[in-house]
Enzyme design. Structure first.
Site, short mmCIF file in Angstrom:
data_model
loop_
_atom_site.label_atom_id
_atom_site.label_comp_id
_atom_site.label_asym_id
_atom_site.label_seq_id
_atom_site.Cartn_x
_atom_site.Cartn_y
_atom_site.Cartn_z
N ASN A 14 0.84 -1.22 0.00
CA ASN A 14 0.00 0.00 0.00
C ASN A 14 0.87 1.26 0.00
O ASN A 14 0.55 2.23 -0.67
CB ASN A 14 -0.97 0.00 1.19
CG ASN A 14 -2.23 -0.78 0.88
OD1 ASN A 14 -3.08 -0.32 0.13
ND2 ASN A 14 -2.34 -1.98 1.42
N ASN A 103 -7.10 5.04 7.83
CA ASN A 103 -6.68 3.64 7.85
C ASN A 103 -7.37 2.88 6.72
O ASN A 103 -8.46 3.23 6.29
CB ASN A 103 -7.04 2.99 9.18
CG ASN A 103 -6.52 1.56 9.29
OD1 ASN A 103 -5.41 1.25 8.86
ND2 ASN A 103 -7.34 0.68 9.86
N HIS A 105 -8.67 -1.04 5.93
CA HIS A 105 -8.92 -2.34 6.56
C HIS A 105 -9.49 -3.28 5.50
O HIS A 105 -10.42 -2.92 4.78
CB HIS A 105 -9.90 -2.19 7.73
CG HIS A 105 -10.12 -3.50 8.44
ND1 HIS A 105 -9.19 -4.01 9.32
CD2 HIS A 105 -11.12 -4.40 8.37
CE1 HIS A 105 -9.61 -5.19 9.76
NE2 HIS A 105 -10.79 -5.44 9.19
#
Ligand code: GAR
Length: 203
Positions: A14, A103, A105
């Site tokens: 990422n 974030n 997930h």
């Protein structure tokens, strides 16, 4: 341009995707530094190649001091496997109280929070897995959702297959979502839910 500090722990795919997106203008923000919870994290080489400042195994206090000194606007978690304290999260809010920590997930939250989310989805036998981008609040995997994307997994035979389908979805959705969020292209909505939660809707 907004300045972003990325925190990572693992393979670093990422982080590399965010660097590329920033280079190509898909992510209109500057990746200003990388912090890693482990020295052998896969993101380190890419940060060195890009001549980025590197924070090795920083404490929360180290990160906050760096963010202040280097005028960092947002902290982006890219597979950062540490639970952040309320103190840390509260230190990184805007003037409306909105968390400035983002974030990713690998599930359709609120389904499958916690570790090994692709594995959880695979073993649960659900038809679709997915990815969620959200703001970080002290409740783990519980902050306001910015965007989600699902994909079919019902014909897949292994968790590895689920993950290799999910990772490109992660890389694409993360860059695009961070782009609009850090550039302020959203409206806040309070839907009057009992918990008084704030919702962030893309403008
Ligand atoms: C990614 O699948 C990311 O969604 C996940 O860790 C992996 C990191 O991969 N994050 C979480 O599970 C957070 N709870 P990467 O190091 O290749 O980016």
């Amino acid at each position: 341009m907004k300045r972003i500090l990325v925190l990572a722990s693992g393979r670093g795919s990422n982080f590399r995707a965010l660097l590329e997106a920033s280079r190509h203008g898909v992510l209109r923000a500057e990746i200003a530094a990388l912090g890693v919870s482990k020295r052998d994290c896969g993101a380190v080489g890419a940060a060195e190649a890009a001549n980025l400042p590197l924070l090795l195994e920083p404490s929360e206090a180290d990160i906050l001091a760096f963010a202040k000194a280097q005028k960092i606007h947002f902290v982006v978690l890219a597979g950062y496997m540490k639970i952040l304290s309320k103190h840390f999260i509260d230190a990184l809010r805007d003037d409306k109280g909105l968390s400035q920590i983002i974030n990713i997930h690998p599930s359709l939250l609120p389904a499958f929070p916690g570790l090994d989310a692709y594995g959880q989805a695979f073993r649960a036998g659900v038809r679709e897995a997915g990815v969620t981008i959200h703001l970080v609040e002290p409740e783990v995997d519980g902050g306001p959702i910015l965007d989600q994307k699902s994909f079919r997994i019902d014909r897949m035979r292994t968790v590895e297959e689920v993950e290799s389908r999910g990772l490109p979805v992660e890389h694409d959705l993360y860059s695009k979502t961070i782009d609009w969020f850090v550039n302020g292209e959203y409206q806040l909505q309070n839907r009057g839910s009992p918990e008084g939660k704030v919702y962030v809707a893309r403008a």
